[in-house]
Design a protein around this motif. Structure first.
Motif, PDB file in Angstrom:
ATOM      1  N   LEU A   1       0.802  -1.222   0.000  1.00 27.96           N
ATOM      2  CA  LEU A   1       0.000   0.000   0.000  1.00 27.96           C
ATOM      3  C   LEU A   1       0.835   1.273   0.000  1.00 27.96           C
ATOM      4  O   LEU A   1       0.285   2.369  -0.038  1.00 27.96           O
ATOM      5  N   ARG A   2       2.155   1.099   0.089  1.00 27.14           N
ATOM      6  CA  ARG A   2       3.082   2.246   0.105  1.00 27.14           C
ATOM      7  C   ARG A   2       2.757   3.223   1.233  1.00 27.14           C
ATOM      8  O   ARG A   2       2.860   4.439   1.083  1.00 27.14           O
ATOM      9  N   ARG A   3       2.338   2.686   2.366  1.00 30.06           N
ATOM     10  CA  ARG A   3       1.992   3.544   3.493  1.00 30.06           C
ATOM     11  C   ARG A   3       3.245   4.036   4.215  1.00 30.06           C
ATOM     12  O   ARG A   3       4.185   3.274   4.433  1.00 30.06           O
ATOM     13  N   SER A   4       3.206   5.283   4.609  1.00 29.09           N
ATOM     14  CA  SER A   4       4.286   5.867   5.403  1.00 29.09           C
ATOM     15  C   SER A   4       4.058   5.525   6.873  1.00 29.09           C
ATOM     16  O   SER A   4       3.018   4.966   7.239  1.00 29.09           O
ATOM     17  N   ASP A   5       5.013   5.877   7.717  1.00 33.20           N
ATOM     18  CA  ASP A   5       4.906   5.554   9.143  1.00 33.20           C
ATOM     19  C   ASP A   5       3.577   5.999   9.748  1.00 33.20           C
ATOM     20  O   ASP A   5       2.906   5.231  10.443  1.00 33.20           O
ATOM     21  N   VAL A   6       3.199   7.237   9.490  1.00 30.09           N
ATOM     22  CA  VAL A   6       2.001   7.785  10.146  1.00 30.09           C
ATOM     23  C   VAL A   6       0.714   7.197   9.584  1.00 30.09           C
ATOM     24  O   VAL A   6      -0.350   7.336  10.190  1.00 30.09           O
ATOM     25  N   ASP A   7       0.806   6.525   8.440  1.00 29.88           N
ATOM     26  CA  ASP A   7      -0.387   5.941   7.823  1.00 29.88           C
ATOM     27  C   ASP A   7      -0.570   4.467   8.162  1.00 29.88           C
ATOM     28  O   ASP A   7      -1.581   3.863   7.775  1.00 29.88           O
ATOM     29  N   LEU A   8       0.384   3.870   8.873  1.00 38.12           N
ATOM     30  CA  LEU A   8       0.299   2.450   9.209  1.00 38.12           C
ATOM     31  C   LEU A   8      -0.883   2.187  10.136  1.00 38.12           C
ATOM     32  O   LEU A   8      -1.127   2.948  11.068  1.00 38.12           O
ATOM     33  N   THR A   9      -1.619   1.121   9.872  1.00 32.18           N
ATOM     34  CA  THR A   9      -2.812   0.836  10.670  1.00 32.18           C
ATOM     35  C   THR A   9      -2.688  -0.435  11.522  1.00 32.18           C
ATOM     36  O   THR A   9      -3.548  -0.677  12.370  1.00 32.18           O
ATOM     37  N   ALA A  10      -1.673  -1.262  11.295  1.00 31.84           N
ATOM     38  CA  ALA A  10      -1.543  -2.525  12.033  1.00 31.84           C
ATOM     39  C   ALA A  10      -1.343  -2.254  13.526  1.00 31.84           C
ATOM     40  O   ALA A  10      -0.429  -1.529  13.919  1.00 31.84           O
ATOM     41  N   ARG A  11      -2.208  -2.835  14.354  1.00 38.09           N
ATOM     42  CA  ARG A  11      -2.117  -2.671  15.800  1.00 38.09           C
ATOM     43  C   ARG A  11      -2.298  -4.025  16.481  1.00 38.09           C
ATOM     44  O   ARG A  11      -3.224  -4.783  16.166  1.00 38.09           O
ATOM     45  N   ALA A  12      -1.430  -4.321  17.422  1.00 36.95           N
ATOM     46  CA  ALA A  12      -1.578  -5.520  18.232  1.00 36.95           C
ATOM     47  C   ALA A  12      -2.822  -5.367  19.105  1.00 36.95           C
ATOM     48  O   ALA A  12      -3.118  -4.273  19.601  1.00 36.95           O
ATOM     49  N   GLY A  13      -3.548  -6.461  19.279  1.00 40.35           N
ATOM     50  CA  GLY A  13      -4.763  -6.378  20.083  1.00 40.35           C
ATOM     51  C   GLY A  13      -5.279  -7.744  20.483  1.00 40.35           C
ATOM     52  O   GLY A  13      -4.577  -8.756  20.374  1.00 40.35           O
ATOM     53  N   TYR A  14      -6.524  -7.764  20.926  1.00 39.50           N
ATOM     54  CA  TYR A  14      -7.165  -8.974  21.426  1.00 39.50           C
ATOM     55  C   TYR A  14      -8.553  -9.101  20.799  1.00 39.50           C
ATOM     56  O   TYR A  14      -9.246  -8.100  20.612  1.00 39.50           O
ATOM     57  N   ALA A  15      -8.965 -10.329  20.494  1.00 37.68           N
ATOM     58  CA  ALA A  15     -10.292 -10.533  19.906  1.00 37.68           C
ATOM     59  C   ALA A  15     -10.689 -12.002  20.012  1.00 37.68           C
ATOM     60  O   ALA A  15      -9.858 -12.872  20.270  1.00 37.68           O
ATOM     61  N   GLY A  16     -11.961 -12.252  19.798  1.00 38.16           N
ATOM     62  CA  GLY A  16     -12.448 -13.614  19.678  1.00 38.16           C
ATOM     63  C   GLY A  16     -13.127 -14.199  20.893  1.00 38.16           C
ATOM     64  O   GLY A  16     -13.578 -15.340  20.863  1.00 38.16           O
ATOM     65  N   GLY A  17     -13.222 -13.433  21.973  1.00 38.97           N
ATOM     66  CA  GLY A  17     -13.870 -13.942  23.183  1.00 38.97           C
ATOM     67  C   GLY A  17     -15.328 -13.531  23.260  1.00 38.97           C
ATOM     68  O   GLY A  17     -15.694 -12.425  22.849  1.00 38.97           O
ATOM     69  N   ARG A  18     -16.145 -14.387  23.799  1.00 39.12           N
ATOM     70  CA  ARG A  18     -17.577 -14.080  23.925  1.00 39.12           C
ATOM     71  C   ARG A  18     -17.844 -12.992  24.955  1.00 39.12           C
ATOM     72  O   ARG A  18     -18.848 -12.285  24.889  1.00 39.12           O
ATOM     73  N   ALA A  19     -16.960 -12.860  25.927  1.00 39.90           N
ATOM     74  CA  ALA A  19     -17.217 -11.931  27.032  1.00 39.90           C
ATOM     75  C   ALA A  19     -17.037 -10.466  26.648  1.00 39.90           C
ATOM     76  O   ALA A  19     -17.502  -9.574  27.360  1.00 39.90           O
ATOM     77  N   GLY A  20     -16.358 -10.204  25.533  1.00 42.00           N
ATOM     78  CA  GLY A  20     -16.099  -8.816  25.156  1.00 42.00           C
ATOM     79  C   GLY A  20     -15.147  -8.163  26.130  1.00 42.00           C
ATOM     80  O   GLY A  20     -14.176  -8.774  26.573  1.00 42.00           O
ATOM     81  N   ALA A  21     -15.425  -6.916  26.494  1.00 43.24           N
ATOM     82  CA  ALA A  21     -14.584  -6.187  27.448  1.00 43.24           C
ATOM     83  C   ALA A  21     -15.173  -6.300  28.850  1.00 43.24           C
ATOM     84  O   ALA A  21     -16.395  -6.420  29.017  1.00 43.24           O
ATOM     85  N   LYS A  22     -14.314  -6.274  29.849  1.00 40.37           N
ATOM     86  CA  LYS A  22     -14.756  -6.282  31.239  1.00 40.37           C
ATOM     87  C   LYS A  22     -14.413  -4.936  31.853  1.00 40.37           C
ATOM     88  O   LYS A  22     -13.251  -4.518  31.835  1.00 40.37           O
ATOM     89  N   ASN A  23     -15.397  -4.232  32.330  1.00 40.98           N
ATOM     90  CA  ASN A  23     -15.217  -2.871  32.852  1.00 40.98           C
ATOM     91  C   ASN A  23     -14.561  -1.974  31.801  1.00 40.98           C
ATOM     92  O   ASN A  23     -13.740  -1.118  32.119  1.00 40.98           O
ATOM     93  N   GLY A  24     -14.947  -2.210  30.545  1.00 43.88           N
ATOM     94  CA  GLY A  24     -14.456  -1.379  29.451  1.00 43.88           C
ATOM     95  C   GLY A  24     -13.038  -1.667  29.017  1.00 43.88           C
ATOM     96  O   GLY A  24     -12.483  -0.914  28.206  1.00 43.88           O
TER      97      GLY A  24
END
Length: 232
Positions: A40-63
């Motif tokens: 995509l020829r993205r520069s540093d400030v345009d990068l969107t990849a972020r480490a995170g968490y997903a896939g649990g039924r419980a969602g977030a706990k206390n936000g």
């Protein structure tokens, strides 16, 4: 017919939010950052990849959804989540990113850290708008076949198990991703000596100053990695 073409082009260039899980998110984030730059020829400030968490039924706990921490606050594993890397890509390039994902696996469908990081927190999953019933799911399977047909796919129901060469396809509307703590972003790899350039590590601070890193209200983890930069 001249009115149709711009609409079709717009649809192809539409950005979609997706995520990919394949074991430890440090290495996966680095690979997708490289893909964003190359495809995509993205520069540093345009990068969107972020480490995170997903896939649990419980969602977030206390936000919050947090890495393992001494206070056991909103622990991602206890909430049924896995480590993922979220990013935003154009529809026209989505298949290319799916190939990048499939290429993370060995010919036998093993993750790079298959024998080190095991269990549901490191399971294989892909989050897509509409999940397994979407056109994006079809594109994912087609990309997998073109990349060697090493993987099988199943409908993600949340809190899914860790299975070799099996990827759970999640609907992002039902199973959104939650951004990980800043100290996990643009981190060195999980293997000994798998150190990335300082310019890569510094992206966390750079994007935090831009206000685009994403913020987590979680405490610094004190188990495993912790805030010390030690191996897991």
């Amino acid at each position: 017919s001249s009115l149709v073409a711009p609409c079709a082009a717009y649809a192809q260039d539409e950005l979609i939010d997706v995520y990919f899980g394949c074991g430890c998110f440090w290495h996966v984030q680095h690979e997708f950052v490289q893909a964003e730059r190359r495809l995509l020829r993205r520069s540093d400030v345009d990068l969107t990849a972020r480490a995170g968490y997903a896939g649990g039924r419980a969602g977030a706990k206390n936000g919050k959804v947090c890495y393992h921490n001494a206070a056991q606050i909103s622990d991602y594993g206890a909430l049924g989540h896995a480590e993922v890397v979220a990013l935003r890509v154009p529809v026209s390039k989505f298949s290319d990113f799916c190939v990048e994902y499939c290429n993370l696996f060995s010919e036998q469908g093993y993750r790079p850290d298959q024998f080190q990081d095991r269990g549901a927190e490191y399971r294989n999953l892909v989050g897509l708008p509409g999940g397994v019933d979407s056109v994006y799911s079809k594109m994912l399977v087609e990309a997998s076949v073109s990349a060697g047909d090493k993987l099988d796919f199943a409908r993600g129901k949340g809190d899914d198990p860790d299975r070799r060469a099996l990827v759970f396809v999640m609907d992002t509307a039902e199973f959104p991703s939650y951004v990980a703590e800043q100290y996990h972003q643009f981190h060195d790899g999980f293997n000994i000596g798998e150190n990335y350039p300082t310019s890569y590590n510094n992206l966390a601070n750079k994007l935090a100053k831009e206000g685009t890193l994403g913020t987590s209200a979680c405490p610094n983890g004190l188990l495993g990695l912790g805030a010390l930069g030690l191996g897991r």
